[in-house]
Structure formats: structure tokens, C-alpha cells
Design a protein around this motif. Sequence first.
Motif, PDB file in Angstrom:
ATOM      1  N   SER A 163      63.272  10.420  21.168  1.00  0.00           N
ATOM      2  CA  SER A 163      62.398  11.108  22.126  1.00  0.00           C
ATOM      3  C   SER A 163      61.158  11.630  21.421  1.00  0.00           C
ATOM      4  O   SER A 163      61.200  11.994  20.246  1.00  0.00           O
ATOM      5  N   LEU A 165      56.739  17.221  20.791  1.00  0.00           N
ATOM      6  CA  LEU A 165      55.510  17.936  21.135  1.00  0.00           C
ATOM      7  C   LEU A 165      55.310  19.058  20.126  1.00  0.00           C
ATOM      8  O   LEU A 165      56.173  19.928  19.982  1.00  0.00           O
ATOM      9  N   ALA A 207      53.251  24.403  28.469  1.00  0.00           N
ATOM     10  CA  ALA A 207      53.135  22.949  28.359  1.00  0.00           C
ATOM     11  C   ALA A 207      52.974  22.365  29.756  1.00  0.00           C
ATOM     12  O   ALA A 207      53.545  22.872  30.725  1.00  0.00           O
ATOM     13  N   SER A 208      52.169  21.322  29.853  1.00  0.00           N
ATOM     14  CA  SER A 208      51.938  20.680  31.151  1.00  0.00           C
ATOM     15  C   SER A 208      51.974  19.166  30.988  1.00  0.00           C
ATOM     16  O   SER A 208      51.657  18.629  29.920  1.00  0.00           O
ATOM     17  N   THR A 209      52.357  18.464  32.055  1.00  0.00           N
ATOM     18  CA  THR A 209      52.395  16.998  32.071  1.00  0.00           C
ATOM     19  C   THR A 209      51.654  16.511  33.312  1.00  0.00           C
ATOM     20  O   THR A 209      52.210  16.456  34.407  1.00  0.00           O
ATOM     21  N   LEU A 225      50.594  13.586  34.243  1.00  0.00           N
ATOM     22  CA  LEU A 225      50.854  12.237  34.752  1.00  0.00           C
ATOM     23  C   LEU A 225      52.240  12.078  35.383  1.00  0.00           C
ATOM     24  O   LEU A 225      52.389  11.399  36.393  1.00  0.00           O
ATOM     25  N   ARG A 226      53.241  12.712  34.785  1.00  0.00           N
ATOM     26  CA  ARG A 226      54.592  12.548  35.314  1.00  0.00           C
ATOM     27  C   ARG A 226      55.457  13.704  34.854  1.00  0.00           C
ATOM     28  O   ARG A 226      55.096  14.456  33.942  1.00  0.00           O
ATOM     29  N   ALA A 227      56.605  13.848  35.491  1.00  0.00           N
ATOM     30  CA  ALA A 227      57.533  14.916  35.125  1.00  0.00           C
ATOM     31  C   ALA A 227      58.225  14.581  33.807  1.00  0.00           C
ATOM     32  O   ALA A 227      58.542  13.423  33.532  1.00  0.00           O
ATOM     33  N   GLU A 228      58.410  15.592  32.977  1.00  0.00           N
ATOM     34  CA  GLU A 228      59.067  15.423  31.695  1.00  0.00           C
ATOM     35  C   GLU A 228      60.131  16.502  31.524  1.00  0.00           C
ATOM     36  O   GLU A 228      60.049  17.577  32.126  1.00  0.00           O
ATOM     37  N   GLN A 229      61.100  16.227  30.685  1.00  0.00           N
ATOM     38  CA  GLN A 229      62.101  17.221  30.326  1.00  0.00           C
ATOM     39  C   GLN A 229      61.803  17.750  28.929  1.00  0.00           C
ATOM     40  O   GLN A 229      61.571  16.972  27.998  1.00  0.00           O
ATOM     41  N   LEU A 230      61.811  19.071  28.798  1.00  0.00           N
ATOM     42  CA  LEU A 230      61.504  19.713  27.527  1.00  0.00           C
ATOM     43  C   LEU A 230      62.746  20.393  26.967  1.00  0.00           C
ATOM     44  O   LEU A 230      63.519  21.008  27.711  1.00  0.00           O
TER      45      LEU A 230
END
Length: 201
Positions: A2, A5, A24-26, A28-33
Amino acid sequence: RSPTLISSQPITITAASEFARLGASTPLRAEQLNPVCSLKSVSRALRPQDSDINLGSVERDVVPPSDAEVRASNSQQSSTAIGTQIYEMRLRYKFSIEGEKGKEIPVRPSFPSLFNQLYDSPLDSQLWALEDGNSQILGYGGAIHHADPVSLKKGDYTLTLLLRHPDRYVLEQMKDIPCELSLSLSDPLVCNVYDQLDKAS
């Protein structure tokens, strides 16, 4: 594997706040942090214990007159006498390193209020030198780039900051500039990470 960041700026937790916030921001698409945080250094602020302001060398530390000043003098003899004398101020910061005998701690001095200033700096030059109790110079640096950490053993040390300017009054206003020491931790301290502010406070 993975992706990772990494924050472009160091996260600082002060003694008064006891926590820091990271966003943190995404777009373009949803992400898991799955954030993980650890403290790698401790910052310590120092105030100068003493200072002195003196005239620089008469032969070396004189700014020559500009062409306009030379033309305004209307004589070759007086134009050679025109010049602006540079003053220099030395601020001395004293600190001690505690710990096990023989064990070294990486330390990096800096002056945040003067850092990253070149052409817009109010000063002619900004240099510092780090000495041990035997007056041996262990490291030196300026205010443009971060210097490499200096490994220090248990003992007493003196940091001298040299500032230069044609106006003595400007230097007088800077006699209380703080120095920031960044002391690296031998073992990083793992911090808890929360998704809500009230859980961290």
C-alpha cells in the motif's frame, strides 16, 4: 504494498497543546487511511545569556560608497573617505546535555525567526558556531539552510551567533533572539492517533 503518505512538514506537539492535528484529503476517490505517528526529536528553546556589539574591522568591514554618493561628494578626496561601517553582534547561548556518559545525542541548532531569509533578510550576515567546554568548535552553520546535526556527549556547550548590520539600533532590537535546539531521540516515542479531536484532548 500500500502507498505511504508522508507529511511534507514536521508535526510538532507543544507542551501546552499536548496534541497536534493532521489533515488529509483525496480529491479523486475515497481512500482508507491507517495513520501511524512517532516523535523523533525534542525541541528546546534558548535565550541568549549575554551579548556584545562592536564595530567591525576598519579595513574590512566598511561598505564602499555608491556611485551616486561619490558623484555627490564632488571631490575625489572626500569620496574615498565615504563609507558605511558595519557593526557586529555576538549572542551567546549556553546549554547542557544530560544523559549517560559516553552516549552521544544528535543536536541541530536553528534560529526560526531568521531562517530562510536571503535577499529579504534585514541583516548583513548570520552565522553560528558551536563550542564545547574546551572552546573547541564542533559545528557551524547559517540561517539559509539547516545544518547537519552535531553529535554531543554529556557536558556543557556554548553556541555563538554572529549578526552584522550597518545600523547599531537594528542589532539592539535583536538581542533577545531565541535559539531552537532539536535533540534527536534514541528511541522514537509512539503516539496514539485519534479520528476525533475530543478523544485526543
